[in-house]
Motif scaffolding. Structure first.
Motif, PDB file in Angstrom:
ATOM      1  N   SER A  35       0.772  -1.301   0.160  1.00 51.45           N
ATOM      2  CA  SER A  35      -0.038  -0.071  -0.068  1.00 51.45           C
ATOM      3  C   SER A  35       0.822   1.272  -0.165  1.00 51.45           C
ATOM      4  CB  SER A  35      -0.703  -0.073   1.290  1.00 51.45           C
ATOM      5  OG  SER A  35      -1.881  -0.984   1.268  1.00 51.45           O
ATOM      6  N   LEU A  36       1.828   1.207   0.700  1.00 49.85           N
ATOM      7  CA  LEU A  36       2.911   2.494   0.625  1.00 49.85           C
ATOM      8  C   LEU A  36       3.414   2.690  -0.536  1.00 49.85           C
ATOM      9  CD1 LEU A  36       4.665   1.619   4.089  1.00 49.85           C
ATOM     10  CD2 LEU A  36       2.946   3.346   3.728  1.00 49.85           C
ATOM     11  N   ALA A  37       3.694   1.396  -1.152  1.00 54.03           N
ATOM     12  CA  ALA A  37       4.502   1.625  -2.459  1.00 54.03           C
ATOM     13  C   ALA A  37       3.385   2.140  -3.420  1.00 54.03           C
ATOM     14  CB  ALA A  37       4.862   0.497  -3.022  1.00 54.03           C
ATOM     15  N   VAL A  38       2.249   1.748  -3.546  1.00 52.73           N
ATOM     16  CA  VAL A  38       1.134   2.095  -4.260  1.00 52.73           C
ATOM     17  C   VAL A  38       1.030   3.733  -4.100  1.00 52.73           C
ATOM     18  CG1 VAL A  38      -1.249   2.188  -4.979  1.00 52.73           C
ATOM     19  CG2 VAL A  38      -0.225   0.145  -4.652  1.00 52.73           C
ATOM     20  N   LEU A  65      -1.543   7.067   4.605  1.00 52.59           N
ATOM     21  CA  LEU A  65      -0.787   8.230   3.621  1.00 52.59           C
ATOM     22  C   LEU A  65       0.070   9.126   4.079  1.00 52.59           C
ATOM     23  CD1 LEU A  65      -4.450   8.878   2.048  1.00 52.59           C
ATOM     24  CD2 LEU A  65      -2.534   7.538   0.878  1.00 52.59           C
ATOM     25  N   ALA A  66       0.164   9.465   5.476  1.00 52.07           N
ATOM     26  CA  ALA A  66       0.899  10.328   6.151  1.00 52.07           C
ATOM     27  C   ALA A  66       2.308   9.484   6.144  1.00 52.07           C
ATOM     28  CB  ALA A  66       0.624  10.728   7.356  1.00 52.07           C
ATOM     29  N   GLU A  67       2.359   8.210   6.402  1.00 51.34           N
ATOM     30  CA  GLU A  67       3.552   7.411   6.602  1.00 51.34           C
ATOM     31  C   GLU A  67       4.197   7.232   5.265  1.00 51.34           C
ATOM     32  OE1 GLU A  67       4.955   2.877   7.412  1.00 51.34           O
ATOM     33  OE2 GLU A  67       3.097   3.643   8.219  1.00 51.34           O
ATOM     34  N   ALA A 109      -8.089  14.154  12.008  1.00 52.31           N
ATOM     35  CA  ALA A 109      -7.303  13.947  10.712  1.00 52.31           C
ATOM     36  C   ALA A 109      -6.434  14.967  10.638  1.00 52.31           C
ATOM     37  CB  ALA A 109      -8.751  14.441   9.837  1.00 52.31           C
ATOM     38  N   LEU A 110      -6.369  16.353  11.146  1.00 54.32           N
ATOM     39  CA  LEU A 110      -5.244  16.979  11.034  1.00 54.32           C
ATOM     40  C   LEU A 110      -3.823  16.225  11.783  1.00 54.32           C
ATOM     41  CD1 LEU A 110      -7.176  20.208  12.273  1.00 54.32           C
ATOM     42  CD2 LEU A 110      -5.837  19.888  10.013  1.00 54.32           C
ATOM     43  N   ARG A 111      -4.237  15.695  12.817  1.00 55.43           N
ATOM     44  CA  ARG A 111      -3.261  14.901  13.546  1.00 55.43           C
ATOM     45  C   ARG A 111      -2.407  14.041  12.697  1.00 55.43           C
ATOM     46  NH1 ARG A 111      -5.970  16.288  18.387  1.00 55.43           N
ATOM     47  NH2 ARG A 111      -7.156  14.254  18.368  1.00 55.43           N
ATOM     48  N   ARG A 112      -3.471  13.210  12.211  1.00 55.35           N
ATOM     49  CA  ARG A 112      -2.904  11.848  11.608  1.00 55.35           C
ATOM     50  C   ARG A 112      -2.324  11.998   9.956  1.00 55.35           C
ATOM     51  NH1 ARG A 112      -7.912   9.132  13.858  1.00 55.35           N
ATOM     52  NH2 ARG A 112      -9.218  10.403  12.244  1.00 55.35           N
ATOM     53  N   LEU A 113      -2.821  13.385   9.549  1.00 53.92           N
ATOM     54  CA  LEU A 113      -2.122  13.690   8.164  1.00 53.92           C
ATOM     55  C   LEU A 113      -1.011  14.487   8.512  1.00 53.92           C
ATOM     56  CD1 LEU A 113      -5.491  13.972   6.130  1.00 53.92           C
ATOM     57  CD2 LEU A 113      -3.882  12.348   5.936  1.00 53.92           C
TER      58      LEU A 113
END
Length: 279
Positions: A35-38, A65-67, A109-113
């Motif tokens: 998933s990270l690669a995609v 997505l953030a990772e 969401a702000l924190r996660r992203l």
């Protein structure tokens, strides 16, 4: 010639062919690495709009997505959605547009992203048990606080869109729409008239495109895949159309994005225009 870009809200420019992250597995292990690669490959290929939501794993998709992508390259927009929560009697998912819930989900969401502002925040669904004005008012207040850049809606009717525009500026509408499912044609028309981005989810009819003989025939003639034909039709259908095809595979991602270069003939587009499965 079909434009490759659209300005959401009149100023936020994105490539019209985006990426929907809903299908990316988030559990630890090889699936997550894939998933990270995609996600990274999507950005490498020039995607500038990625769609996610709190509903997708209770925020796990946002964290993924953030990772994968933080620190974000200039011009990348990650849009997320709020308004669905595990607040049912048995902890099940339900529509929940109560102001406190929306505010908490935006803050999370702000924190996660890992951002200070979400450039495009969409209400995942209208909660019929909470006054619509309260739901939109909460998002409007958070926009005034600088935590949201633009506000969008999902799965709305023309009447609901009109009502919403009386309360806030609406930058986008995310409804189900594809070459075979066009029940939201009136909403698309309303978005065109107002210059609002129309972001179709399930843009390739969940794989049904390949089973439709007319689409398969056009694909054969054009030397393309049925999925590419379906996406090319969307891009030509309206200048406000911003499809977000999703996949968990790099090869499918590359196939989807190549649809931008596919130019069908007027006769082929006419064949596709005649397709419609009433619901």
């Amino acid at each position: 010639m079909t434009s490759k870009a659209f300005r959401i809200g009149g100023d936020l420019e994105v490539r019209r062919l985006g990426f929907g992250a809903m299908h990316l597995p988030t559990e630890a292990g090889p699936a997550r690495e894939s998933s990270l690669a995609v996600a990274r490959r999507a950005v490498e290929l020039g995607v500038t709009l990625i769609d996610t939501a709190y509903l997708y794993g209770g925020g796990a998709n946002e964290e993924l997505l953030a990772e994968a992508l933080y620190p974000y390259p200039d011009g990348l927009v990650i849009t997320t959605k709020v308004g669905v929560a595990r607040s049912g009697a048995q902890g099940e998912w339900r529509l929940d547009g109560r102001p406190a819930v929306l505010r908490t989900q935006v803050e999370q969401a702000l924190r996660r992203l890992r951002v200070e502002r979400i450039e495009l925040l969409q209400l995942h669904r209208i909660d019929p048990e909470t006054p619509f004005a309260d739901q939109l008012g909460t998002l409007r207040d958070m926009r005034a606080e600088g935590k949201i850049g633009r506000i969008g809606l999902s799965e709305v009717t023309v009447a609901e869109l009109d009502q919403a525009r009386g309360i806030v500026d609406v930058a986008s509408v995310q409804n189900r729409y594809n070459v075979l499912e066009r029940e939201h044609e009136p909403v698309l028309t309303a978005c065109e008239h107002a210059g609002i981005a129309f972001v179709p989810w399930r843009p390739v009819a969940a794989g049904a495109s390949g089973a439709e003989s007319a689409i398969a025939a056009v694909a054969s003639e054009a030397g393309a895949t049925p999925t590419q034909v379906a996406l090319s039709w969307l891009l030509s259908r309206s200048p406000v159309m911003v499809p977000i095809p999703g996949t968990a595979r790099v090869d499918h991602l590359e196939e989807n994005l190549a649809a931008e270069k596919l130019h069908l003939t007027p006769a082929q587009y006419a064949t596709l225009d005649r397709l419609h499965q009433p619901t």
